[in-house]
Design a protein around this motif. Structure first.
Motif, PDB file in Angstrom:
ATOM      1  N   LEU A   1       0.837  -1.202   0.000  1.00  0.00           N
ATOM      2  CA  LEU A   1       0.000   0.000   0.000  1.00  0.00           C
ATOM      3  C   LEU A   1       0.872   1.253   0.000  1.00  0.00           C
ATOM      4  N   ALA A   2       1.932   1.236   0.796  1.00  0.00           N
ATOM      5  CA  ALA A   2       2.828   2.400   0.853  1.00  0.00           C
ATOM      6  C   ALA A   2       3.423   2.683  -0.521  1.00  0.00           C
ATOM      7  N   ARG A   3       3.823   1.629  -1.225  1.00  0.00           N
ATOM      8  CA  ARG A   3       4.395   1.812  -2.564  1.00  0.00           C
ATOM      9  C   ARG A   3       3.320   2.326  -3.536  1.00  0.00           C
ATOM     10  N   GLY A   4       2.119   1.796  -3.444  1.00  0.00           N
ATOM     11  CA  GLY A   4       1.036   2.260  -4.308  1.00  0.00           C
ATOM     12  C   GLY A   4       0.746   3.737  -4.096  1.00  0.00           C
ATOM     13  N   LEU A   5       0.784   4.170  -2.838  1.00  0.00           N
ATOM     14  CA  LEU A   5       0.556   5.584  -2.526  1.00  0.00           C
ATOM     15  C   LEU A   5       1.694   6.453  -3.057  1.00  0.00           C
ATOM     16  N   ALA A   6       2.908   5.926  -2.981  1.00  0.00           N
ATOM     17  CA  ALA A   6       4.051   6.666  -3.537  1.00  0.00           C
ATOM     18  C   ALA A   6       3.902   6.828  -5.048  1.00  0.00           C
ATOM     19  N   MET A   7       3.418   5.785  -5.706  1.00  0.00           N
ATOM     20  CA  MET A   7       3.154   5.882  -7.152  1.00  0.00           C
ATOM     21  C   MET A   7       2.074   6.923  -7.431  1.00  0.00           C
ATOM     22  N   HIS A   8       1.052   6.942  -6.570  1.00  0.00           N
ATOM     23  CA  HIS A   8      -0.024   7.934  -6.723  1.00  0.00           C
ATOM     24  C   HIS A   8       0.521   9.357  -6.610  1.00  0.00           C
ATOM     25  N   VAL A   9       1.342   9.607  -5.597  1.00  0.00           N
ATOM     26  CA  VAL A   9       1.908  10.943  -5.392  1.00  0.00           C
ATOM     27  C   VAL A   9       2.793  11.334  -6.581  1.00  0.00           C
ATOM     28  N   ALA A  10       3.540  10.363  -7.111  1.00  0.00           N
ATOM     29  CA  ALA A  10       4.377  10.640  -8.288  1.00  0.00           C
ATOM     30  C   ALA A  10       3.521  11.089  -9.463  1.00  0.00           C
ATOM     31  N   ALA A  11       2.378  10.418  -9.647  1.00  0.00           N
ATOM     32  CA  ALA A  11       1.521  10.706 -10.800  1.00  0.00           C
ATOM     33  C   ALA A  11       0.687  11.968 -10.620  1.00  0.00           C
ATOM     34  N   MET A  12       0.131  12.166  -9.424  1.00  0.00           N
ATOM     35  CA  MET A  12      -0.873  13.216  -9.215  1.00  0.00           C
ATOM     36  C   MET A  12      -0.333  14.469  -8.530  1.00  0.00           C
ATOM     37  N   ASN A  13       0.814  14.375  -7.882  1.00  0.00           N
ATOM     38  CA  ASN A  13       1.474  15.522  -7.250  1.00  0.00           C
ATOM     39  C   ASN A  13       0.530  16.350  -6.370  1.00  0.00           C
ATOM     40  N   PRO A  14      -0.117  15.742  -5.390  1.00  0.00           N
ATOM     41  CA  PRO A  14      -0.994  16.530  -4.519  1.00  0.00           C
ATOM     42  C   PRO A  14      -0.191  17.512  -3.666  1.00  0.00           C
ATOM     43  N   PRO A  15      -0.611  18.773  -3.589  1.00  0.00           N
ATOM     44  CA  PRO A  15       0.132  19.743  -2.777  1.00  0.00           C
ATOM     45  C   PRO A  15       0.014  19.478  -1.276  1.00  0.00           C
ATOM     46  N   HIS A  16      -1.097  18.826  -0.865  1.00  0.00           N
ATOM     47  CA  HIS A  16      -1.346  18.627   0.564  1.00  0.00           C
ATOM     48  C   HIS A  16      -1.702  17.168   0.849  1.00  0.00           C
ATOM     49  N   ASN A  17      -1.595  16.768   2.100  1.00  0.00           N
ATOM     50  CA  ASN A  17      -1.896  15.401   2.513  1.00  0.00           C
ATOM     51  C   ASN A  17      -3.399  15.241   2.752  1.00  0.00           C
ATOM     52  N   LYS A  18      -3.904  15.750   3.870  1.00  0.00           N
ATOM     53  CA  LYS A  18      -5.328  15.653   4.190  1.00  0.00           C
ATOM     54  C   LYS A  18      -6.044  16.962   3.812  1.00  0.00           C
ATOM     55  N   GLN A  19      -7.368  16.863   3.704  1.00  0.00           N
ATOM     56  CA  GLN A  19      -8.158  18.054   3.385  1.00  0.00           C
ATOM     57  C   GLN A  19      -7.952  19.140   4.443  1.00  0.00           C
ATOM     58  N   SER A  20      -7.771  18.725   5.695  1.00  0.00           N
ATOM     59  CA  SER A  20      -7.573  19.697   6.785  1.00  0.00           C
ATOM     60  C   SER A  20      -6.237  20.426   6.681  1.00  0.00           C
ATOM     61  N   ASP A  21      -5.336  19.919   5.833  1.00  0.00           N
ATOM     62  CA  ASP A  21      -4.033  20.568   5.651  1.00  0.00           C
ATOM     63  C   ASP A  21      -4.076  21.716   4.642  1.00  0.00           C
ATOM     64  N   VAL A  22      -5.167  21.819   3.895  1.00  0.00           N
ATOM     65  CA  VAL A  22      -5.286  22.877   2.886  1.00  0.00           C
ATOM     66  C   VAL A  22      -5.428  24.224   3.604  1.00  0.00           C
ATOM     67  N   PRO A  23      -4.582  25.203   3.313  1.00  0.00           N
ATOM     68  CA  PRO A  23      -4.603  26.484   4.032  1.00  0.00           C
ATOM     69  C   PRO A  23      -5.934  27.220   3.908  1.00  0.00           C
ATOM     70  N   ALA A  24      -6.336  27.860   4.999  1.00  0.00           N
ATOM     71  CA  ALA A  24      -7.594  28.620   5.023  1.00  0.00           C
ATOM     72  C   ALA A  24      -7.566  29.744   3.988  1.00  0.00           C
ATOM     73  N   GLU A  25      -6.377  30.333   3.767  1.00  0.00           N
ATOM     74  CA  GLU A  25      -6.255  31.425   2.794  1.00  0.00           C
ATOM     75  C   GLU A  25      -6.599  30.937   1.386  1.00  0.00           C
ATOM     76  N   PHE A  26      -6.164  29.707   1.078  1.00  0.00           N
ATOM     77  CA  PHE A  26      -6.457  29.118  -0.230  1.00  0.00           C
ATOM     78  C   PHE A  26      -7.964  28.918  -0.386  1.00  0.00           C
ATOM     79  N   VAL A  27      -8.595  28.372   0.647  1.00  0.00           N
ATOM     80  CA  VAL A  27     -10.041  28.117   0.610  1.00  0.00           C
ATOM     81  C   VAL A  27     -10.810  29.422   0.444  1.00  0.00           C
ATOM     82  N   ALA A  28     -10.414  30.459   1.199  1.00  0.00           N
ATOM     83  CA  ALA A  28     -11.091  31.759   1.107  1.00  0.00           C
ATOM     84  C   ALA A  28     -10.972  32.340  -0.299  1.00  0.00           C
TER      85      ALA A  28
END
Length: 290
Positions: free
Chosen positions: A170-197
């Motif tokens: 699973l860890a390797r699959g997630l690493a492949m996902h991050v390589a492909a999709m390049n998410p800026p943040h981990n969890k939704q709660s990590d997204v800065p309030a300034e960005f949301v506003a």
């Protein structure tokens, strides 16, 4: 002293320098292989200094891993051609292995390789062989008792993932996902309030006058749905899992009883301003036609 073929061969094997360079160094040091090797190494350092200002935005991401530790190293060259050279590739793998025990990039440069050279000395030797600027630019590492995965895609993108619970697959699959999709943040709660506003402001501006005139609670639901979609798009947990796009990463993690503690992603050359060469214009200029 006669400079024999066997002496030249020995020096070439030790330094990787060209035959004529080895013969010249041996002649200048009366056949003393050690002195000749030292002179060639110093020559390599001088060449490295001269090439240090040249932009090196190509290269390779190399990884190494052992129990509880994983590292990525970005090593740059000037061209993709050199990034595929066996000398460059061998150097990259050796540096990644040395990085397991290095706290940061400066410590890595001073680390000793199995050859007895430091990484910085070996870098100078590679420059002398390939004729391009080579830089050991960045180091990413994870040290943890949790499950750690290191994944490199095509030598150009590297990812480290730390996973609590779950397993190595699973860890390797997630690493492949991050390589492909390049998410800026981990969890939704990590997204800065300034960005949301800011996104709320943009979504409001995009709405028609008719939609903006709707009751506040309905308007809030409409905007809320749009923002939730955007937040999911920029967070690992909210994205569809690349190995099973019918499920979100969050759903996959929940089913496995796992949690992503964090991840790091390196891509070759990101943040380096590349010089775009117009060779036709340069030739025209030199020929006095431009």
């Amino acid at each position: 002293m006669e400079i024999t073929a066997s002496l030249v061969k020995e020096l070439r094997e030790r330094t990787g320098a060209g035959m004529m360079e080895c013969k010249k160094a041996l002649s200048e040091h009366n056949g003393d292989v050690d002195a000749a090797a030292e002179a060639l190494r110093k020559s390599g350092l001088a060449k490295a200094d001269k090439k240090a200002s040249r932009v090196a935005a190509e290269g390779r991401i190399a990884a190494a891993q052992e129990a509880g530790k994983a590292v990525l190293v970005e090593i740059n060259s000037e061209t993709d051609f050199v990034a595929k050279d066996e000398n460059f590739l061998g150097f990259s793998e050796a540096v990644a292995a040395a990085a397991i025990g290095a706290a940061d990039i400066e410590a890595l440069k001073a680390a000793k390789l199995p050859s007895g050279e430091t990484v910085e000395e070996a870098r100078a030797a590679v420059i002398a062989k390939v004729g391009e600027n080579v830089q050991v630019r960045r180091l990413a590492r994870i040290d943890s008792d949790n499950t750690v995965a290191a994944y490199v895609h095509g030598g150009k993108i590297g990812v480290l993932v730390e996973l609590k619970g779950g397993d190595a697959e699973l860890a390797r699959g997630l690493a492949m996902h991050v390589a492909a999709m390049n998410p800026p943040h981990n969890k939704q709660s990590d997204v800065p309030a300034e960005f949301v506003a800011k996104e709320k402001e943009i979504e409001m501006a995009k709405m028609s006058e008719k939609d903006r005139s709707k009751p506040a609670e309905i308007l809030e639901k409409i905007i809320g749905g749009k923002i939730a979609k955007i937040v999911n798009e920029v967070s690992l947990y909210g994205q569809p899992y690349v190995l099973d796009t019918d499920k979100s990463v969050e759903a996959v993690l929940k089913a496995a009883g796992a949690e992503v503690i964090g991840f790091q992603r390196l891509a070759v050359g990101e943040g380096i301003e590349k010089v775009v060469e117009d060779y036709a214009a340069e030739v025209m200029k030199q020929a006095g036609l431009a």
